[in-house]
Scaffold this motif. Structure first.
Motif, short mmCIF file in Angstrom:
data_model
loop_
_atom_site.label_atom_id
_atom_site.label_comp_id
_atom_site.label_asym_id
_atom_site.label_seq_id
_atom_site.Cartn_x
_atom_site.Cartn_y
_atom_site.Cartn_z
N SER A 96 -13.64 -4.67 23.08
CA SER A 96 -13.23 -3.79 21.99
C SER A 96 -14.41 -2.88 21.62
O SER A 96 -15.55 -3.13 22.03
N ASN A 97 -14.13 -1.85 20.84
CA ASN A 97 -15.20 -0.95 20.42
C ASN A 97 -16.26 -1.68 19.60
O ASN A 97 -17.45 -1.42 19.73
N LYS A 98 -15.82 -2.62 18.78
CA LYS A 98 -16.75 -3.40 17.96
C LYS A 98 -17.67 -4.24 18.85
O LYS A 98 -18.87 -4.35 18.59
N GLN A 99 -17.10 -4.83 19.89
CA GLN A 99 -17.89 -5.64 20.82
C GLN A 99 -18.88 -4.77 21.59
O GLN A 99 -20.03 -5.16 21.80
N LYS A 100 -18.44 -3.59 22.01
CA LYS A 100 -19.34 -2.67 22.72
C LYS A 100 -20.49 -2.24 21.83
O LYS A 100 -21.64 -2.19 22.27
N GLN A 101 -20.20 -1.93 20.57
CA GLN A 101 -21.26 -1.54 19.64
C GLN A 101 -22.26 -2.68 19.45
O GLN A 101 -23.47 -2.46 19.41
N PHE A 102 -21.76 -3.90 19.37
CA PHE A 102 -22.62 -5.07 19.23
C PHE A 102 -23.54 -5.21 20.44
O PHE A 102 -24.75 -5.42 20.30
N LEU A 103 -22.97 -5.07 21.64
CA LEU A 103 -23.76 -5.20 22.87
C LEU A 103 -24.76 -4.06 23.02
O LEU A 103 -25.88 -4.26 23.48
N LYS A 104 -24.37 -2.84 22.64
CA LYS A 104 -25.30 -1.71 22.68
C LYS A 104 -26.50 -1.96 21.78
O LYS A 104 -27.64 -1.65 22.14
N ALA A 105 -26.25 -2.53 20.61
CA ALA A 105 -27.34 -2.83 19.68
C ALA A 105 -28.28 -3.88 20.28
O ALA A 105 -29.51 -3.76 20.15
N LEU A 106 -27.73 -4.89 20.94
CA LEU A 106 -28.56 -5.90 21.59
C LEU A 106 -29.34 -5.32 22.76
O LEU A 106 -30.49 -5.69 23.00
N ALA A 107 -28.73 -4.41 23.49
CA ALA A 107 -29.35 -3.84 24.69
C ALA A 107 -30.43 -2.82 24.36
O ALA A 107 -31.28 -2.53 25.20
N HIS A 108 -30.41 -2.30 23.15
CA HIS A 108 -31.34 -1.24 22.77
C HIS A 108 -32.79 -1.65 23.02
O HIS A 108 -33.59 -0.85 23.51
N LYS A 109 -33.14 -2.88 22.70
CA LYS A 109 -34.53 -3.33 22.83
C LYS A 109 -34.89 -3.82 24.24
O LYS A 109 -36.04 -4.09 24.51
N LEU A 110 -33.89 -3.92 25.12
CA LEU A 110 -34.14 -4.43 26.47
C LEU A 110 -34.79 -3.38 27.37
O LEU A 110 -34.57 -2.19 27.21
N LYS A 111 -35.57 -3.85 28.31
CA LYS A 111 -36.13 -3.00 29.36
C LYS A 111 -35.24 -3.15 30.59
O LYS A 111 -34.60 -4.18 30.78
N PRO A 112 -35.19 -2.12 31.45
CA PRO A 112 -34.39 -2.25 32.68
C PRO A 112 -34.89 -3.42 33.53
O PRO A 112 -36.08 -3.58 33.77
N VAL A 113 -33.95 -4.25 33.97
CA VAL A 113 -34.27 -5.42 34.78
C VAL A 113 -34.32 -5.05 36.25
O VAL A 113 -35.14 -5.55 37.01
N VAL A 114 -33.44 -4.15 36.67
CA VAL A 114 -33.35 -3.73 38.07
C VAL A 114 -33.52 -2.22 38.14
O VAL A 114 -32.92 -1.49 37.37
N LEU A 115 -34.37 -1.78 39.07
CA LEU A 115 -34.59 -0.36 39.30
C LEU A 115 -34.15 -0.03 40.71
O LEU A 115 -34.65 -0.63 41.67
N LEU A 116 -33.21 0.89 40.86
CA LEU A 116 -32.77 1.30 42.18
C LEU A 116 -33.86 2.17 42.80
O LEU A 116 -34.40 3.07 42.15
N GLY A 117 -34.17 1.91 44.05
CA GLY A 117 -35.22 2.66 44.74
C GLY A 117 -34.65 3.79 45.58
O GLY A 117 -33.51 4.22 45.41
N SER A 118 -35.46 4.24 46.50
CA SER A 118 -35.07 5.36 47.35
C SER A 118 -33.95 4.99 48.32
O SER A 118 -33.25 5.86 48.82
N ASN A 119 -33.76 3.69 48.59
CA ASN A 119 -32.68 3.26 49.48
C ASN A 119 -31.34 3.21 48.79
O ASN A 119 -30.32 2.98 49.42
N GLY A 120 -31.33 3.38 47.47
CA GLY A 120 -30.07 3.38 46.73
C GLY A 120 -29.54 1.98 46.50
O GLY A 120 -30.30 1.02 46.39
N LEU A 121 -28.24 1.87 46.45
CA LEU A 121 -27.57 0.61 46.16
C LEU A 121 -27.34 -0.15 47.47
O LEU A 121 -26.48 0.19 48.26
N THR A 122 -28.12 -1.20 47.67
CA THR A 122 -28.01 -2.02 48.88
C THR A 122 -27.48 -3.40 48.51
O THR A 122 -27.35 -3.74 47.32
N GLU A 123 -27.19 -4.21 49.51
CA GLU A 123 -26.71 -5.57 49.28
C GLU A 123 -27.76 -6.39 48.52
O GLU A 123 -27.42 -7.19 47.65
#
Length: 97
Positions: free
Chosen positions: A4-31
């Protein structure tokens, strides 16, 4: 999983302080990258993924592919960052109703 929109807003607020865990490189999206994202979702439930690309259509395809292959929900995609959520059996994050 539909959020729901309320759940998405809640998750966005939690994610705000997070750093990216995975960075896609020059090879793009691989297995290997998909496996790493799946592992991170299993561990953290809510993650950020950095997708460095200037092509909007390509970014959109990558975000959808990640969501489909990991059975995760795309919470938000802004710029080069996408936020994904996938509930685990032992939920760490309790979503509002």
């Amino acid at each position: 999983m539909q959020l729901s929109n309320k759940q998405k807003q809640f998750l966005k607020a939690l994610a705000h302080k997070l750093k990216p865990v995975v960075l896609l490189g020059s090879n793009g999206l691989t297995e290997g990258v998909l496996a790493e994202i799946d592992s991170a979702l299993t561990t953290h439930e809510l993650i950020k993924v950095k997708i460095p690309s200037s092509d909007r259509e390509l970014k959109s395809q990558i975000t959808e592919t990640i969501a489909l292959n990991t059975q995760a929900t795309l919470v938000q995609a802004i710029g080069n960052i996408a936020v994904y959520y996938r509930a685990n059996e032992e939920s760490k994050i309790e979503l509002p109703r």
